[in-house]
Design a protein around this motif. Structure first.
Motif, mmCIF file in Angstrom:
data_model
loop_
_atom_site.group_PDB
_atom_site.id
_atom_site.type_symbol
_atom_site.label_atom_id
_atom_site.label_comp_id
_atom_site.label_asym_id
_atom_site.label_seq_id
_atom_site.Cartn_x
_atom_site.Cartn_y
_atom_site.Cartn_z
ATOM 1 N N ILE A 1 0.847 -1.201 0.000
ATOM 2 C CA ILE A 1 0.000 0.000 0.000
ATOM 3 C C ILE A 1 0.883 1.253 0.000
ATOM 4 N N PHE A 2 1.931 1.236 0.800
ATOM 5 C CA PHE A 2 2.881 2.358 0.844
ATOM 6 C C PHE A 2 3.474 2.613 -0.537
ATOM 7 N N VAL A 3 3.882 1.566 -1.210
ATOM 8 C CA VAL A 3 4.482 1.669 -2.545
ATOM 9 C C VAL A 3 3.503 2.318 -3.527
ATOM 10 N N ASN A 4 2.237 1.919 -3.461
ATOM 11 C CA ASN A 4 1.235 2.518 -4.347
ATOM 12 C C ASN A 4 1.071 4.010 -4.097
ATOM 13 N N LYS B 1 9.466 -3.629 -4.821
ATOM 14 C CA LYS B 1 8.018 -3.606 -5.090
ATOM 15 C C LYS B 1 7.632 -2.363 -5.879
ATOM 16 N N LEU B 2 8.271 -1.257 -5.560
ATOM 17 C CA LEU B 2 7.949 0.008 -6.210
ATOM 18 C C LEU B 2 8.202 -0.057 -7.712
ATOM 19 N N PHE B 3 9.301 -0.657 -8.114
ATOM 20 C CA PHE B 3 9.655 -0.646 -9.524
ATOM 21 C C PHE B 3 9.087 -1.823 -10.307
ATOM 22 N N LEU B 4 8.484 -2.800 -9.648
ATOM 23 C CA LEU B 4 7.838 -3.894 -10.377
ATOM 24 C C LEU B 4 6.748 -3.379 -11.309
ATOM 25 N N GLU B 5 5.898 -2.515 -10.791
ATOM 26 C CA GLU B 5 4.801 -1.985 -11.600
ATOM 27 C C GLU B 5 5.299 -1.005 -12.662
ATOM 28 N N ILE B 6 6.260 -0.184 -12.300
ATOM 29 C CA ILE B 6 6.818 0.765 -13.266
ATOM 30 C C ILE B 6 7.396 0.012 -14.461
ATOM 31 N N ASN B 7 8.021 -1.117 -14.200
ATOM 32 C CA ASN B 7 8.653 -1.897 -15.262
ATOM 33 C C ASN B 7 7.665 -2.492 -16.247
#
Length: 185
Positions: free
Chosen positions: A71-74, A112-118
């Motif tokens: 949730i923090f990462v989002n 976790k933060l860069f998983l979605e960006i990738n």
């Protein structure tokens, strides 16, 4: 040869100290042990590196804290601001380009933060943060960054193209790059 681009994270592509924000987030979610770690750090009974190590271990063992981390990462991913010299280029990078966010922030949320960006780019952004290596905690700061870069990306195989950081403590590795800048947002 591949082209290497390295970016610092805190105060470089986000406008704050993400670890501090992460600690506050976890404490507000009722994680008393994190508050205890913070008190130990503020009392100078443990180092910054030791506190990161303790947090990383605790988050790794707690499914609840892992969910809170997601949730923090989002919440913080919307705060990322790519350096102006790279804006528009990131989506156009090819398989010959390697982009790395190299940070003293712990990997428990950086990855976790860069998983979605990738999922939205051709060339994935790799993340390397403070982490455990062979059961030893490595705080990715200053000379540790230099050691990581030179051992993982030898100049015989990589063109050191661009580096950016907010801290002069990173000049020891940034000066290896064709273009580098100290920039704080």
């Amino acid at each position: 040869m591949k082209n290497l681009y390295i970016l610092d994270f805190d105060h470089t592509i986000v406008p704050y100290d993400s670890f501090r924000k992460y600690l506050i987030w976890l404490i507000k979610k009722g994680n008393c042990i994190i508050f205890l770690f913070l008190l130990l750090r503020l009392s100078r009974l443990i180092s910054s590196s030791k506190m990161k190590e303790l947090v990383e271990k605790k988050v790794g063992k707690s499914e609840r804290m892992q969910r809170q981390t997601s949730i923090f990462v989002n919440k913080i991913k919307q705060d990322i601001v790519w350096p102006q010299s790279l804006q528009g280029k990131i989506a156009d990078f090819s398989s010959k380009d390697i982009v790395i966010v190299l940070s003293a922030s712990p990997e428990c949320y950086m990855n976790k933060l860069f998983l979605e960006i990738n999922s939205n780019v051709v060339t994935p952004v790799l993340t390397v943060g403070s982490r455990f290596v062979n059961e030893r905690y490595i705080e990715m700061y200053g000379k540790e960054k230099l050691k990581y870069i030179t051992s993982t990306f030898p100049t015989s195989e990589y063109n050191y193209m661009y580096a950016v950081s907010d801290s002069e403590s990173d000049l020891c590795w940034m000066e290896l790059f064709l273009q580098h800048e100290i920039k704080k947002i």
